[in-house]
Each structure stands twice: as structure tokens, then as C-alpha cells.
Scaffold this motif. Sequence first.
Motif, PDB file in Angstrom:
ATOM      1  N   GLN A  55       0.824  -1.198   0.000  1.00  0.00           N
ATOM      2  CA  GLN A  55       0.000   0.000   0.000  1.00  0.00           C
ATOM      3  C   GLN A  55       0.861   1.252   0.000  1.00  0.00           C
ATOM      4  OE1 GLN A  55       0.544  -1.988   2.640  1.00  0.00           O
ATOM      5  NE2 GLN A  55      -0.311  -1.127   4.531  1.00  0.00           N
ATOM      6  N   LYS A  56       0.315   2.277  -0.583  1.00  0.00           N
ATOM      7  CA  LYS A  56       0.945   3.588  -0.547  1.00  0.00           C
ATOM      8  C   LYS A  56       0.115   4.468   0.366  1.00  0.00           C
ATOM      9  CE  LYS A  56       2.316   7.476  -3.519  1.00  0.00           C
ATOM     10  NZ  LYS A  56       2.294   8.010  -4.912  1.00  0.00           N
ATOM     11  N   ILE A  57       0.781   5.163   1.293  1.00  0.00           N
ATOM     12  CA  ILE A  57       0.085   6.031   2.235  1.00  0.00           C
ATOM     13  C   ILE A  57       0.431   7.478   1.912  1.00  0.00           C
ATOM     14  CG2 ILE A  57      -0.350   6.570   4.656  1.00  0.00           C
ATOM     15  CD1 ILE A  57       0.802   3.843   5.371  1.00  0.00           C
ATOM     16  N   GLU A  58      -0.602   8.274   1.717  1.00  0.00           N
ATOM     17  CA  GLU A  58      -0.396   9.696   1.444  1.00  0.00           C
ATOM     18  C   GLU A  58      -1.194  10.522   2.449  1.00  0.00           C
ATOM     19  OE1 GLU A  58       0.062  10.396  -3.191  1.00  0.00           O
ATOM     20  OE2 GLU A  58      -1.659   9.088  -2.776  1.00  0.00           O
ATOM     21  N   ILE A  59      -0.582  11.596   2.943  1.00  0.00           N
ATOM     22  CA  ILE A  59      -1.277  12.485   3.872  1.00  0.00           C
ATOM     23  C   ILE A  59      -1.258  13.902   3.318  1.00  0.00           C
ATOM     24  CG2 ILE A  59      -0.831  11.066   5.889  1.00  0.00           C
ATOM     25  CD1 ILE A  59       1.421  12.959   6.661  1.00  0.00           C
ATOM     26  N   GLU A  60      -2.248  14.684   3.764  1.00  0.00           N
ATOM     27  CA  GLU A  60      -2.392  16.039   3.215  1.00  0.00           C
ATOM     28  C   GLU A  60      -3.088  16.934   4.230  1.00  0.00           C
ATOM     29  OE1 GLU A  60      -4.593  18.240  -0.603  1.00  0.00           O
ATOM     30  OE2 GLU A  60      -4.795  16.070  -0.279  1.00  0.00           O
ATOM     31  N   LEU A  61      -2.597  18.163   4.367  1.00  0.00           N
ATOM     32  CA  LEU A  61      -3.252  19.198   5.146  1.00  0.00           C
ATOM     33  C   LEU A  61      -3.858  20.215   4.178  1.00  0.00           C
ATOM     34  CD1 LEU A  61      -0.540  19.781   7.902  1.00  0.00           C
ATOM     35  CD2 LEU A  61      -2.833  18.874   8.297  1.00  0.00           C
ATOM     36  N   VAL A  62      -4.955  20.832   4.578  1.00  0.00           N
ATOM     37  CA  VAL A  62      -5.637  21.742   3.659  1.00  0.00           C
ATOM     38  C   VAL A  62      -4.821  23.004   3.380  1.00  0.00           C
ATOM     39  CG1 VAL A  62      -7.947  20.916   4.182  1.00  0.00           C
ATOM     40  CG2 VAL A  62      -6.949  22.737   5.590  1.00  0.00           C
ATOM     41  N   ARG A  63      -3.931  23.365   4.291  1.00  0.00           N
ATOM     42  CA  ARG A  63      -3.067  24.535   4.099  1.00  0.00           C
ATOM     43  C   ARG A  63      -1.887  24.424   5.056  1.00  0.00           C
ATOM     44  NH1 ARG A  63      -7.596  26.259   6.889  1.00  0.00           N
ATOM     45  NH2 ARG A  63      -7.185  27.316   8.884  1.00  0.00           N
ATOM     46  N   PRO A  64      -0.869  25.248   4.896  1.00  0.00           N
ATOM     47  CA  PRO A  64       0.342  25.095   5.724  1.00  0.00           C
ATOM     48  C   PRO A  64       0.319  25.843   7.052  1.00  0.00           C
ATOM     49  CG  PRO A  64       0.748  26.675   3.982  1.00  0.00           C
ATOM     50  CD  PRO A  64      -0.637  26.149   3.748  1.00  0.00           C
ATOM     51  N   LYS A  65      -0.670  26.718   7.290  1.00  0.00           N
ATOM     52  CA  LYS A  65      -0.684  27.500   8.525  1.00  0.00           C
ATOM     53  C   LYS A  65      -2.043  27.397   9.209  1.00  0.00           C
ATOM     54  CE  LYS A  65       2.867  30.899   7.299  1.00  0.00           C
ATOM     55  NZ  LYS A  65       3.199  32.352   7.198  1.00  0.00           N
ATOM     56  N   PHE A  66      -2.006  27.273  10.555  1.00  0.00           N
ATOM     57  CA  PHE A  66      -3.225  27.160  11.350  1.00  0.00           C
ATOM     58  C   PHE A  66      -3.059  27.997  12.614  1.00  0.00           C
ATOM     59  CE2 PHE A  66      -2.902  23.344   8.826  1.00  0.00           C
ATOM     60  CZ  PHE A  66      -4.196  23.084   8.424  1.00  0.00           C
ATOM     61  N   ILE A  67      -4.196  28.291  13.266  1.00  0.00           N
ATOM     62  CA  ILE A  67      -4.148  28.982  14.557  1.00  0.00           C
ATOM     63  C   ILE A  67      -4.663  28.036  15.633  1.00  0.00           C
ATOM     64  CG2 ILE A  67      -4.450  31.253  13.509  1.00  0.00           C
ATOM     65  CD1 ILE A  67      -7.364  31.208  14.540  1.00  0.00           C
ATOM     66  N   LEU A  68      -4.177  28.233  16.864  1.00  0.00           N
ATOM     67  CA  LEU A  68      -4.628  27.405  17.971  1.00  0.00           C
ATOM     68  C   LEU A  68      -6.139  27.547  18.148  1.00  0.00           C
ATOM     69  CD1 LEU A  68      -2.019  27.722  20.852  1.00  0.00           C
ATOM     70  CD2 LEU A  68      -2.054  26.175  18.908  1.00  0.00           C
ATOM     71  N   GLY A  69      -6.797  26.418  18.351  1.00  0.00           N
ATOM     72  CA  GLY A  69      -8.225  26.422  18.582  1.00  0.00           C
ATOM     73  C   GLY A  69      -9.054  26.040  17.377  1.00  0.00           C
ATOM     74  N   GLU A  70      -8.483  26.104  16.182  1.00  0.00           N
ATOM     75  CA  GLU A  70      -9.256  25.721  15.006  1.00  0.00           C
ATOM     76  C   GLU A  70      -8.979  24.263  14.650  1.00  0.00           C
ATOM     77  OE1 GLU A  70      -8.352  27.122  11.053  1.00  0.00           O
ATOM     78  OE2 GLU A  70      -6.303  27.677  11.631  1.00  0.00           O
ATOM     79  N   PRO A  71      -9.901  23.612  13.925  1.00  0.00           N
ATOM     80  CA  PRO A  71      -9.647  22.236  13.488  1.00  0.00           C
ATOM     81  C   PRO A  71      -8.427  22.164  12.576  1.00  0.00           C
ATOM     82  CG  PRO A  71     -11.965  22.820  13.230  1.00  0.00           C
ATOM     83  CD  PRO A  71     -11.235  24.097  13.546  1.00  0.00           C
ATOM     84  N   ILE A  72      -7.694  21.052  12.690  1.00  0.00           N
ATOM     85  CA  ILE A  72      -6.532  20.822  11.825  1.00  0.00           C
ATOM     86  C   ILE A  72      -6.716  19.447  11.185  1.00  0.00           C
ATOM     87  CG2 ILE A  72      -4.002  20.729  11.694  1.00  0.00           C
ATOM     88  CD1 ILE A  72      -3.949  22.266  14.367  1.00  0.00           C
ATOM     89  N   PRO A  73      -7.509  19.372  10.121  1.00  0.00           N
ATOM     90  CA  PRO A  73      -7.816  18.067   9.530  1.00  0.00           C
ATOM     91  C   PRO A  73      -6.650  17.516   8.709  1.00  0.00           C
ATOM     92  CG  PRO A  73      -8.887  19.814   8.290  1.00  0.00           C
ATOM     93  CD  PRO A  73      -8.241  20.472   9.472  1.00  0.00           C
ATOM     94  N   LEU A  74      -6.220  16.317   9.075  1.00  0.00           N
ATOM     95  CA  LEU A  74      -5.181  15.613   8.326  1.00  0.00           C
ATOM     96  C   LEU A  74      -5.850  14.507   7.519  1.00  0.00           C
ATOM     97  CD1 LEU A  74      -2.046  15.186   7.883  1.00  0.00           C
ATOM     98  CD2 LEU A  74      -2.235  13.376   9.619  1.00  0.00           C
TER      99      LEU A  74
END
Length: 242
Positions: A8-27
Motif C-alpha cells: 500500500q501507498k500512504i499519502e497524507i495532506e493538510l488543507v493549508r500550511p498554517k493554522f491557529i490554535l483552537g481551530e480544526p486541523i484536519p489531516l
Amino acid sequence: MEDFEPAQKIEIELVRPKFILGEPIPLKITYTNISQATISFEQPDKSRSTYLNIVHLEGDSQQMRLGKVLTKRVDEETDRYVPEKVEEISLAPKQTYECEVDLSARFATILPPGNYTFQIQDNYDDDNPVFSNEVTATFNFTTESVPRLMNITGDISDEDFRRRWAADWLKQLKVDFRPQFAVADDPDSIKEGCLTATKVELDKFRSWWATSQHIEKTRMMIHSINDSCFLIKEEENEDENE
């Protein structure tokens, strides 16, 4: 010994490179069967064999299991710790499986402001772990974080560890902010009292924030708290060179 070729190949992705504390960080996590046969593996976001490798560029590196251990109340004096229920996933050749983990909801307390690298490591086959690509992200504590942290502190549907985490960040801005949190064994009267006290404290904090958020001193305080997290590694390096 022959070289291991993962099925299997596993790939991960974040919607953007910067986030602030308290907001969702979906991986987003995607598994793809790159073999010629059907493969099976445990549901990655709940498996105790799947890890998130975290490199905090200003701090330490950590490896955390994605699967949670849940507390099951057996009786008044006994708790039992059990892993999350996990399903086995089967993929035919070229098929994919996707899931998502909110890093803020799952790992908030170990992700202070800073620069990070993340990678998934699947140890379903202990002898042949499979690694994903790496993604990088920067987390910041900003004025926009404060309303989010207030909401988390007061959200009784959220997990206690995250409510306490959010409250601790708010206390750095207002030292007399004193929310109260009950523990699982507390009687209902204590729990209700804590909820009432926390609501009162949040109301006072919101009133304070309504005016203080516009004051330069408050903004400078937030910048200072945030910047201090990024200076940890730099200060350690200076100490080592002395």
C-alpha cells in the motif's frame, strides 16, 4: 535479505500550511493498494498500530498512536481501559481508502505554537512498517485564537483534556481567569457547580476581551506568548554552544 516492497501507498495532506490554535486541523489520510492482490489492514484512524510521527522543529520529536484508549466504567470503583473498536479494511488492487484525523481534537496538548513535520507510520506488519510522505505546518497563537479557545473551554460536549488545555491558554492572558472542571467520579452536585462557575468565569472573560482585544498591550502579550514558543529551540542551541 530481500528489499521490502509495501503493498500500500500512504499519502497524507493538510488543507493549508498554517493554522491557529483552537481551530480544526484536519489531516487527510489516503491508503492506495499498489499491489496485484487484495490487501487488508486496520482502520488507520482508530488502529493502535498506526502512528503519527511528530517532529516539532522548536522542540522534541514524538510518536503518537492514532487509535485511542477509552475508559469504560465497570462499577463505582473500577475503570477498564479498552482500545477503540477498529474495523479491518480490504482493498482490491488500485482501490483507495480515505479517512481524516483532526490533529487539534486528538493531540492539542502536545501541539503548541511552532513549526512541525508530520508523517504516518503503519506498523500493522511489525516487521515491515510503511511510511507516508511528510507534510509541514506552522501553528500560531493569535487574537483569532481567543474566541475559539473560549468556545472550547465552555463546550461540555468536548473532551475534558481539551477544555483544560484551552483554559490554560486563556489564563496566560488573564491570570484571574479560574474556570472549574469536575472529574468523572465527582457527584452531580459538584459537576453542576463547576459548570456554573466556568460559565461565570467565561462571561467575565468575554466582557474583558470585548475591550481588551483592541488594546495594543493585549496584542503585544499574545505576540510575546506565541513568539516564545518559537524561541525554545534557538535558546537551547545557544546554551549548548556556551
